[in-house]
Design an enzyme around this catalytic site. Sequence first.
Site, PDB file in Angstrom:
ATOM      1  N   HIS A 103       0.827  -1.200   0.000  1.00 52.42           N
ATOM      2  CA  HIS A 103       0.000   0.000   0.000  1.00 52.42           C
ATOM      3  C   HIS A 103       0.873   1.266   0.000  1.00 52.42           C
ATOM      4  O   HIS A 103       0.589   2.245  -0.689  1.00 52.42           O
ATOM      5  CB  HIS A 103      -0.927  -0.050   1.223  1.00 52.42           C
ATOM      6  CG  HIS A 103      -1.665   1.232   1.480  1.00 52.42           C
ATOM      7  ND1 HIS A 103      -1.273   2.121   2.457  1.00 52.42           N
ATOM      8  CD2 HIS A 103      -2.747   1.769   0.883  1.00 52.42           C
ATOM      9  CE1 HIS A 103      -2.105   3.159   2.445  1.00 52.42           C
ATOM     10  NE2 HIS A 103      -3.000   2.973   1.510  1.00 52.42           N
ATOM     11  N   GLU A 122       2.195   1.840  -3.363  1.00 50.60           N
ATOM     12  CA  GLU A 122       1.129   2.408  -4.201  1.00 50.60           C
ATOM     13  C   GLU A 122       1.123   3.943  -4.065  1.00 50.60           C
ATOM     14  O   GLU A 122       1.097   4.669  -5.063  1.00 50.60           O
ATOM     15  CB  GLU A 122      -0.223   1.817  -3.773  1.00 50.60           C
ATOM     16  CG  GLU A 122      -1.443   2.460  -4.414  1.00 50.60           C
ATOM     17  CD  GLU A 122      -2.537   2.773  -3.405  1.00 50.60           C
ATOM     18  OE1 GLU A 122      -2.836   3.964  -3.223  1.00 50.60           O
ATOM     19  OE2 GLU A 122      -3.073   1.828  -2.784  1.00 50.60           O
ATOM     20  N   HIS A 123       1.181   4.434  -2.834  1.00 52.35           N
ATOM     21  CA  HIS A 123       1.215   5.889  -2.615  1.00 52.35           C
ATOM     22  C   HIS A 123       2.436   6.517  -3.275  1.00 52.35           C
ATOM     23  O   HIS A 123       2.353   7.537  -3.944  1.00 52.35           O
ATOM     24  CB  HIS A 123       1.286   6.195  -1.114  1.00 52.35           C
ATOM     25  CG  HIS A 123      -0.043   6.309  -0.450  1.00 52.35           C
ATOM     26  ND1 HIS A 123      -0.439   7.440   0.207  1.00 52.35           N
ATOM     27  CD2 HIS A 123      -1.070   5.429  -0.336  1.00 52.35           C
ATOM     28  CE1 HIS A 123      -1.655   7.261   0.715  1.00 52.35           C
ATOM     29  NE2 HIS A 123      -2.051   6.046   0.406  1.00 52.35           N
ATOM     30  N   GLU A 127      -4.119   8.195   7.379  1.00 53.18           N
ATOM     31  CA  GLU A 127      -5.038   7.259   6.717  1.00 53.18           C
ATOM     32  C   GLU A 127      -5.348   6.092   7.665  1.00 53.18           C
ATOM     33  O   GLU A 127      -6.493   5.666   7.800  1.00 53.18           O
ATOM     34  CB  GLU A 127      -4.432   6.750   5.404  1.00 53.18           C
ATOM     35  CG  GLU A 127      -5.403   5.900   4.598  1.00 53.18           C
ATOM     36  CD  GLU A 127      -4.817   5.405   3.268  1.00 53.18           C
ATOM     37  OE1 GLU A 127      -3.625   5.650   3.015  1.00 53.18           O
ATOM     38  OE2 GLU A 127      -5.560   4.764   2.508  1.00 53.18           O
TER      39      GLU A 127
END
Lengths: 432, 429
Positions: A68, A71-72, A143
């Site tokens: 993840h 991905e960022h 997040e």
Amino acid sequence: MGKPIQFEQLQEELYHEKMDNGLNVYVLPKKGFNKTYATFTTKYGSIDNEFVPLGQEEMKKVPDGIAHFLEHKLFEKEDGDVFQQFGKQGASSNAFTSFTRTAYLFSSTSDAEKNLETLIDFVQEPYFTEKSVEKEKGIIGQEINMYDDNPDWRLYFGLIENMYEKHPVKIDIAGTVESISHITKDLLYECYHTFYHPSNMLLFVTGPVDPERVLKQVRENQKKKTFEEPQTIKRPELSEKAEVDKKDEKLPMNVQSSKCLVGIKAKETGLSGEELLKKELTANLVLDVLFGKSSSHFQTMYSNGLIDDTFSYDYTEEETFGFAMIGGDTDQPEELAKQTKEILFKAREEGVDQERLNTAIKKRIGAFLRSVNSPEYIANQFTRYAFNDMNLFDVVPVLEQITKQDADALLQQFADEKQMTVFTVVPKKEDK
Amino acid sequence: MSFFQEKQTKLNGITVHTVKTDKYKTNTLVLKMMAPLKKENVTKRAILPFILQRATERFRTTGELRNHLDELYGASLFADLSKKGENQIITFRMEVANEKFLSEKTPLLEEAISLLSDILLRPLLKGSAFDDGIVKEEIRTLKQRIQAAYDDKMRYSNLRLVQEMCKNEPYALHVNGEKDQADDLTAENVYEYYQQVLKEDKLDLYLIGDFKEAAAGEMVKKYFDFSANTHAYPETEQASKQHVEEKEVIEEEDVKQGKLNIGYRTNCLYNDDSYFALQVFNGIFGGFSHSKLFINVREKASLAYYAASRVESHKGLLMVMSGIEVGNYDQAVSIIKEQMAAMKNGDFTDDDLNQTKGVIRNQLLETIDTSYGLSEILYQNVAANSERTFDELLDGISHVTKEEVVESASKIELDTIYFLKGKGAQNNG
């Protein structure tokens, strides 16, 4: 370019080409639509936290949440942010990480060609620096906090944690503030080079496009780049006991009413292709027959105040894990869990009603037509299916083959106390 | 070139809007019912669609009704509520497979129109009231629905901002009604209100898909056979703009992440000429990932995962929302204020302007790729009592100048800062 695959009943055509470097490209033209939607997906998700890095020999464990995080970070480039680049080209872009996939996407109603080039290039040109990695930890930390405050998310993950003892599916996709603190730029590059090889990826383009031109563009784009020889990615054997790990957990949170889910852990996994497709569809049909809004069980539980309109159910299965989830908001979580289990046990004894199964199949066919209106649905689901060697457009023919015998056999596996678990989010008592 | 054609006809007090298109595998029906937001009716109105969709004269139990939907190849039926300005809107949405994609040729569209008309006009009655059992069950569900808004802190903080900001305005009312009014609802008084709804609501029915328009029109005429209503609309009860004074409301809850919500008055409504400039303003300020808020709060200061703004077109509000560490409150507020000041000073480039227009255009075109999005865009006109076509909307956006954006920024006033302060992470995990 080969002949497209025709789906006559649906009036759709699908074009496919495998590039020399192993990249699978699919194009589904959608006339009359304004939007072009493209996803570029790698078969790499949160469960891949242990693997043999490309060119090495030994298994390596990486921090939770790294897929993840990657991905960022892929959006950031030396000369700025790719979000901005897409914005300048009138497009919006996004990405998401699931247990098994990381997908990058854009949608736009103009300059599809330019945006497609941007999409492919940004995913294939990583640029990570220590400084930008550090900065991202603040954003992702927020997040994580946001999801921590979300009772539905905690409920969902709580249930998965109950089911699995070791399997990494139990780890939150974003990791924890602690785990991401160990992420470095070098680790990101290592994951990137292992999992972002074209042979591990799929590009799906749908919208008012000319398939021949799209395929030509991708071919030329890929010719300009060099990649290492494709290798099979070595992942550990994910051994996991058949039965659930924990039977019943409660989490007090700042909520007004309780939320309760019953989970059923899949006993046997390892399926792919049509077998997996059929099992997943059958499981969802069984749940629909037993718990759908038209079922007597739903009506009774609703009338008795056990459930409200948040009640839902779903079954999903991948190569190494699978589970059903049934439940919603309720004032009586124990009673809801008890009745849900009883309904399943009784169905195991009695089998499903043939007529209700036929209706559920009809309903599912209509729902499929509804979902293929959506370019997002087609691209995302097609990719998920393809990574499991299934074909999205087989859904209707496979549905039509499902019999009462299939449904009853599935219930034998499913309705087993050892496979079931309950997770409940309960209102926190005043801690004064 | 036109993107679609909307045809309108008046029928028994309903305005029927048809859009014929072969883009979809399904046909969509959307019924919109509008009435002013009023404290005395808000809860009755909030429960009404959920009672109506439970049972009809023909399908006397919810099981039978839902089974009928399943038999229609899983036709979907949803009810929901929304606010547009000082109006409370009920929406029924049905989507049904187009039979041309099925091997069995059931007349699905006609069945869907017939069922929707039953739900509106021929509900299950006991004497001269709704079914008491159904009403009781729906009261319980309504209360849970109202409560659920408190459990999702993002929604909750937005709700609290609106309550604080619009005190003494109908807009402060929650679209799902008020919990303390729920227990006063009865099968009789909701039925009475329902009869008023049939007489006074503004009714709009959208039919979107690939069908023969004349035949569809006949079906609507046949099934929606009730006496013309005299809807009291447009009432144009204009949002009373009072003197705006900045205020700050801080509350504490047991959450990890603080929720910062800021409300501004835009002094501009959907049918104003300056609406286009306001949309472009919002795009540069906080509407997208290239916007000032995203870049400055998230990307530069690393304070938040989300920092965005949106416009409430029919009420004239601009809402900023973000999730932050409690300790970063002052810094986040001052960054957001700086971005607003920058907008007022015209501190943005032609590139920002053009990029934003492009992205808004993209967004509008994408919205009309779904039948529901299309009906929502068309309904904007009904809600605002305007007749702006989709092409005019696109055109309007494309002609906005930098001066007009600055002009619309100059009219924006800060009203309320709401902060849902977390107690921090110490008691978690």
